[in-house]
Enzyme design. Structure first.
Site, PDB file in Angstrom:
ATOM      1  N   ARG A 193       0.970  -1.242  -0.084  1.00  0.00           N
ATOM      2  CA  ARG A 193       0.115   0.012  -0.173  1.00  0.00           C
ATOM      3  C   ARG A 193       0.761   1.037  -0.257  1.00  0.00           C
ATOM      4  O   ARG A 193       0.539   2.198  -0.623  1.00  0.00           O
ATOM      5  CB  ARG A 193      -1.057  -0.017   1.246  1.00  0.00           C
TER       6      ARG A 193
ATOM      7  N   ARG B 276      -5.256 -24.116   1.623  1.00  0.00           N
ATOM      8  CA  ARG B 276      -4.598 -24.251   2.984  1.00  0.00           C
ATOM      9  C   ARG B 276      -5.263 -25.276   3.639  1.00  0.00           C
ATOM     10  O   ARG B 276      -4.314 -26.015   4.525  1.00  0.00           O
ATOM     11  CB  ARG B 276      -4.128 -23.025   3.462  1.00  0.00           C
TER      12      ARG B 276
ATOM     13  N   LYS C 130      -6.459 -19.331  -1.209  1.00  0.00           N
ATOM     14  CA  LYS C 130      -5.296 -18.521  -0.961  1.00  0.00           C
ATOM     15  C   LYS C 130      -4.081 -19.140  -1.858  1.00  0.00           C
ATOM     16  O   LYS C 130      -4.401 -19.641  -2.790  1.00  0.00           O
ATOM     17  CB  LYS C 130      -4.628 -18.732   0.579  1.00  0.00           C
TER      18      LYS C 130
ATOM     19  N   GLN D  12      -8.399  -7.146   0.629  1.00  0.00           N
ATOM     20  CA  GLN D  12      -8.250  -6.981  -1.012  1.00  0.00           C
ATOM     21  C   GLN D  12      -9.301  -6.323  -1.688  1.00  0.00           C
ATOM     22  O   GLN D  12      -9.033  -5.283  -2.601  1.00  0.00           O
ATOM     23  CB  GLN D  12      -7.517  -8.230  -1.700  1.00  0.00           C
TER      24      GLN D  12
ATOM     25  N   ASP E 195      -4.404 -15.310   7.754  1.00  0.00           N
ATOM     26  CA  ASP E 195      -3.258 -15.968   7.327  1.00  0.00           C
ATOM     27  C   ASP E 195      -2.442 -16.910   8.316  1.00  0.00           C
ATOM     28  O   ASP E 195      -1.540 -17.432   7.803  1.00  0.00           O
ATOM     29  CB  ASP E 195      -2.195 -14.723   6.779  1.00  0.00           C
TER      30      ASP E 195
END
Ligand code: S3P
Length: 432
Positions: free
Chosen positions: A28, A350, A346, A172, A319
């Protein structure tokens, strides 16, 4: 280092870790600085492959980005309307943040561009950004009925503000809309089902862009220019610190001091959950890095108890679920993770990958449609595991290995995506 690593078990971890810059904030900072009228220097930038994907895309759009010998980047853009049409395809590599955020920013520009990525990124859903951005008037098409990259973006006739209820909590997607909204002709209102990380909102404020918050909604007015700071300091990434938080907790007699960890409340789910499980974590030296809170964290080994992780907290630790699964294997009792279906889209699936790979260490995890069930404590064996080219998988399996009987980890160099020095730091902390 070849593309595999052999890790022996360790009896203890101790030392000090300077946590590398936050990946989300690094992206960012480069994107916003690229729209400024003055050069902006970014310190503690994360020098990792994902963030370099963003740097290279911005360079291809006519932004000058120089690095000094300390590793700081100076970004010299050409102002709010100063991006240029790129001469070639933009490559986001493995980085979902690069592709999704730039789809919002570049779709609102008066030029044509194409964005692609690596094999993993081309399998990740892009319809989630294309849908709201199309409502705003942006012209974006992609492979398979605009579900996947490569994406082609052409000039919009006009960019209009929208009211958008997000079906999934995704920073996002939210950020892609916010970036396009800067160039719209009317205000945009975004409502999230659950709060996702708010680094874009904070970074907007750093660049003088007002954001209004009302309950679960964010309201943003278009701007014609931005004010820029001369310097942005990126805090350390709590998602990288998470591997050390878990490692020091589950390896007996360990103690680590983690220096400069971002503790933005939209990211600290990992600390809350580990503490509820019984972890010994002390937050010290709280301070600010621009608009982001940071602290140093002391973590000592502790006995953990299983816990139920409810869907509401998932966006705050999205995450960290692979490494939490490792923690759960060392905890007494059952851990249930619910509402984590986002993990299936992801860098790899995962939920599936962590179950498969930890099973190779003779751990027993139950994969559910939206999470995991783990009964602990379990005795793990040495195994040869693969990372599925997923950086967080690689680091989670590494910690499981050193805390148990060792691991041979294939495709280990994917740690370069978010934490290039991970294995070097690990060797330094091992005390045997
Ligand atoms: C990120 C948002 C999250 C996270 C990713 C980085 C960001 O993705 O998993 O690693 O920088 O905005 P989603 O928006 O898909 O939840």
């Amino acid at each position: 280092m070849g593309n595999y690593i052999s890790l022996k078990p360790t009896t203890k971890l101790s030392g000090i870790v300077n946590i590398p810059g936050d990946k989300s904030i690094s992206h960012r900072s480069i994107m916003l600085a690229s729209l400024a009228d003055i050069p902006v220097t970014v310190t503690n930038f994360l020098h990792a492959a994902d963030c370099w994907s963003t740097v290279n895309c911005m360079r291809a759009l006519g932004v000058t980005i120089d690095q000094n010998k300390e590793g700081d980047l100076t970004v010299t853009g050409n102002g709010f309307y100063g991006l240029n049409e790129p001469c070639d395809v933009l490559d986001a590599g493995n980085s979902g943040t690069t592709m999704r955020l730039l789809t919002g920013l570049l779709g609102a520009q008066p030029f044509f561009c194409i964005m692609t990525g690596d094999a993993s990124l081309k399998k990740r859903p892009m319809g989630r950004v294309i849908a709201p951005l199309t409502k705003m008037g942006l012209n974006i098409i992609g492979r398979e009925q605009s579900r996947y990259a490569p994406l082609a973006l052409t000039e919009a006739e006009q960019v209009t503000g929208i009211e958008y209820d997000m079906p999934v909590a995704s920073a996002q997607v939210k950020s892609a809309i916010l970036l396009a909204a800067l160039y719209a002709n009317s205000p945009t209102v975004i409502t999230e089902p659950m709060p996702s990380r708010d680094h874009t909102e904070r970074m907007f404020e750093t660049f003088g862009i007002p954001i209004k918050r009302s309950g679960k909604s964010i309201i943003i007015d278009p701007v014609g220019q931005i004010w820029a700071p001369e310097r942005i300091n990126v805090p350390g990434d709590i998602s990288s610190a998470a591997f050390w938080l878990v490692a020091a907790t589950i390896i007996p007699n360990s103690q680590l001091l983690l220096v400069n960890v971002g503790i933005n409340p939209t990211r600290t789910g990992i600390i809350d959950i580990l503490k509820l499980m019984g972890a010994d974590i002390t937050i010290t030296n709280e301070r600010w890095s621009g608009r982001e809170p940071v602290a140093d964290i002391i973590v000592r080994s502790a006995n953990l108890t299983g816990i139920t992780i409810e869907p509401e907290i998932i966006p705050r630790l999205v995450d960290e679920i692979p490494i939490l699964a490792v923690a759960a294997l060392f905890a007494e009792g059952q851990t249930v993770i619910k509402g984590a279906e986002e993990l299936r889209v992801k860098e790899t699936d995962r939920l599936k990958a962590i179950t498969l790979e930890l099973n190779k260490m003779e751990a027993h995890l139950v994969e559910t449609t939206d999470g995991l069930i783990i009964n602990g404590p379990q005795k793990l064996s040495f195994a040869k595991c693969i990372s599925h080219h997923d950086h967080r998988m690689a680091m989670s399996l590494a910690i499981a290995g050193i805390a148990a009987q060792g691991v041979e980890l294939v495709e280990s160099d994917c740690v370069k995506i978010s934490y290039p020095d991970f294995f070097t730091v690990l060797e330094k902390l091992k005390q045997d």
